[in-house]
Write an enzyme that holds these catalytic residues in place. Sequence first.
Site, PDB file in Angstrom:
ATOM      1  N   ASP A 118     -26.892  -1.139  31.844  1.00  0.00           N
ATOM      2  CA  ASP A 118     -26.945  -1.047  33.294  1.00  0.00           C
ATOM      3  C   ASP A 118     -27.245   0.402  33.667  1.00  0.00           C
ATOM      4  O   ASP A 118     -26.511   1.312  33.291  1.00  0.00           O
ATOM      5  CB  ASP A 118     -25.611  -1.489  33.903  1.00  0.00           C
ATOM      6  CG  ASP A 118     -25.699  -1.613  35.410  1.00  0.00           C
ATOM      7  OD1 ASP A 118     -26.024  -2.703  35.881  1.00  0.00           O
ATOM      8  OD2 ASP A 118     -25.445  -0.614  36.111  1.00  0.00           O
ATOM      9  N   LEU A 119     -28.353   0.618  34.366  1.00  0.00           N
ATOM     10  CA  LEU A 119     -28.778   1.976  34.711  1.00  0.00           C
ATOM     11  C   LEU A 119     -27.836   2.571  35.753  1.00  0.00           C
ATOM     12  O   LEU A 119     -27.506   1.923  36.748  1.00  0.00           O
ATOM     13  CB  LEU A 119     -30.205   1.984  35.242  1.00  0.00           C
ATOM     14  CG  LEU A 119     -31.288   1.453  34.287  1.00  0.00           C
ATOM     15  CD1 LEU A 119     -32.658   1.617  34.918  1.00  0.00           C
ATOM     16  CD2 LEU A 119     -31.243   2.177  32.940  1.00  0.00           C
TER      17      LEU A 119
ATOM     18  N   ASP B 135     -31.912  -3.404  37.717  1.00  0.00           N
ATOM     19  CA  ASP B 135     -31.811  -2.279  36.783  1.00  0.00           C
ATOM     20  C   ASP B 135     -30.982  -2.655  35.551  1.00  0.00           C
ATOM     21  O   ASP B 135     -30.324  -1.815  34.963  1.00  0.00           O
ATOM     22  CB  ASP B 135     -31.194  -1.058  37.480  1.00  0.00           C
ATOM     23  CG  ASP B 135     -29.828  -1.354  38.082  1.00  0.00           C
ATOM     24  OD1 ASP B 135     -29.380  -2.518  38.001  1.00  0.00           O
ATOM     25  OD2 ASP B 135     -29.199  -0.435  38.634  1.00  0.00           O
TER      26      ASP B 135
END
Length: 723
Positions: free
Chosen positions: A331-332, A374
């Site tokens: 997860d960015l 993302d």
Amino acid sequence: MTVITIFLVGLVTVFILGWTAINRIDAAAVERETRVAERSFAAQAWNLEYEQRSVTFWDDAVLRLREGDMAWTAVNIGVWMQNYFGHDETYVLGPRGTSVYASRGGETIPADRFDEIAEEVIPVFRTLRGRMAEASMGMEDSNAAIGDISETAVLPGRGLGYIASVMPVLSDSGNVPQTPGTEFIHVVIRHLDQSLADKVAETFELRDPRFEPAGTPGSRDRLSIPILGPSGDVVAQYSWTILRPGRQILIEVLPALVVATLAGFLLLFNVVRHLLRTSHQLELREAQARFLSLHDALTGLPNRIYFDQRLTEALDALRKGGPPVTLLSLDLDRFKTVNDAMGHPAGDELLKQVSRRLTGLLRRDDMVARIGGDEFSVLVIGRLPPQELEDLCRRIIGSVSEPYALAVGPAHIGVSIGAVRCDTSDLGKDELLRRVDAALYQAKHSGRGGYRIFTEESEEIEKRCQEMEVDIRTALLQGKDLRLVYQPRVDSENRLVAAKALARWDHPVHGQLSPDIFVNIAEERGIISELGRFLMQKGMRFAADVGLPQLAFSISSRQFAQEGFADVVLTTAREAGLPTSRVALELTEDALVRTGAVADNLDALRAADVTLILRVTPDSDPAVMEKATGVNAIRLDRMLIARLGMDGANDALVKAFCTSARAAGLSIIAEGVESKGQRHRLAQLGCHLFQGFLLARPLEAAQLARLMTEMASPAAPRPDHCG
């Protein structure tokens, strides 16, 4: 005669064979174009949901809708959707399905205009609500449970019908909790009109496309596919002119066949060759359609569907004695910030660069997929020892955290990783995904930019943390068990000039717990704001009641980076009747990075005359003083004081801190002073204020009040005689 017979027989034979081949090619073309049209229409419906997710996963959207800010709603998630993506209508529904916002044709319209389509859309809304309720049952915050839930359906009305995509508006950071059943629902509408018909045909160049009413009679030259509603009824049909490559070529070469038999044989050869080429082109189109259905359109990476297929195959192989499987969920961090600040095109380019970096880190047989937004997943097939898995996680974090050169300027993001190893066939896919999600949750709530590998022990720790979170919330709600003690802070003449507020928790089961335990859990679980506000209220009321000159609180970097933190401090002080000049906040070095909410909070607190104190530790750099604008004082950490006089490097560091602080005109506070020798040495270095067991241990509120009364009398005792 024999020659003519042979010629005629040959000609007839060629004609029959050619005609048969032409019909087969045309039939194959019809079948392939039908599949292409069905997949392309499905892709448009999926794109509608994908475009919608770009604005429904947004903290600001949740907060603005709660506030009823319809002007912001129109600009960001209403009219903007139509102008940018070409949607026809946008609505926002309240928890009970009542419309609170509506826009159509690029303009905001009265919210009750939703009633025109409510009869068709409300059943879809109820289906969505039912799935959301089931997924978030028993939870206090539904954000994490319902992130993947949405409904898309083709409905009658608006002419030939329309596609409706319905999904909840959620917090992208997890910092805006939502009680199940209170979520707003975002609805976008795309009409079955000519612009959508052209969009469906665009990728595969279908000719003369259009939507038609259900049951429109077909013709020899046109194909159509039914557009089905939620219950399987035909809402409309999509039709286009058939590409018949075989007959088209036959028409072109027929004159040559009539002119001469020999030329006919030659042209027949050309026909076959052209047919084969056309067939190959159609196969390429079908392969392209299959690729698009299994890959992300932006990055070219495998999508969620393809990833699930590969994961299922890998687990099936493991059950039959195949290699182990390792799953990573990524997860960015801060991607939403970059996307909002630099725009969606910059966000798209950033995702492409991240995809290339991830692909470059993996082996040929491994898979990296973009799951959505993302979020990425990595599938590693083959034995991966624990140390190699940790090395892979660190390489991913290091690579993703490197700066990005975008067209609009540089960007910086991070990544949090959850990982799980599967060496046994006992685990099913759902359990494996649950475990990797649990590991990612721990990574994200441990400060981001890190990784967690799932273990049975980590799951037990997570369970205990969840229980502790519930206990903290209960303690805050009941207003008992959580309390403050106060450690006096004196000047060089032993006058009490301030006190440091220290949190204590008398847990009903575990007894007195260290703040290092429950404060960290509060930060990880996103309730540090509630805990901090509760403790500041108690401390400030006490300070105002007893006339304490100043009360200091330790503030975490996560608290200080929250929007509106300064307003909370100032409002709490005002309600307690405590002048803000008698409030002190101890900050970490992160507060010196003047970006976003941090800069706003610094400016507001300085303007209100709140004392800001910078905490320095053995890991701090003396050069940090050069950036300490707006800070009134520094506080030397107790670890620095404990090694004073015993470690030359430590003494040099303390001296450097004091020298830099004096040069900047900052006060110097020493924490953890336990001997007269330490106090004397600190005084020589220019230290102004002292706190520690030498002077007084942490005191209960009544004890500190009594000490202040005694010190105000002529025979007041020295503070270092107290405690």
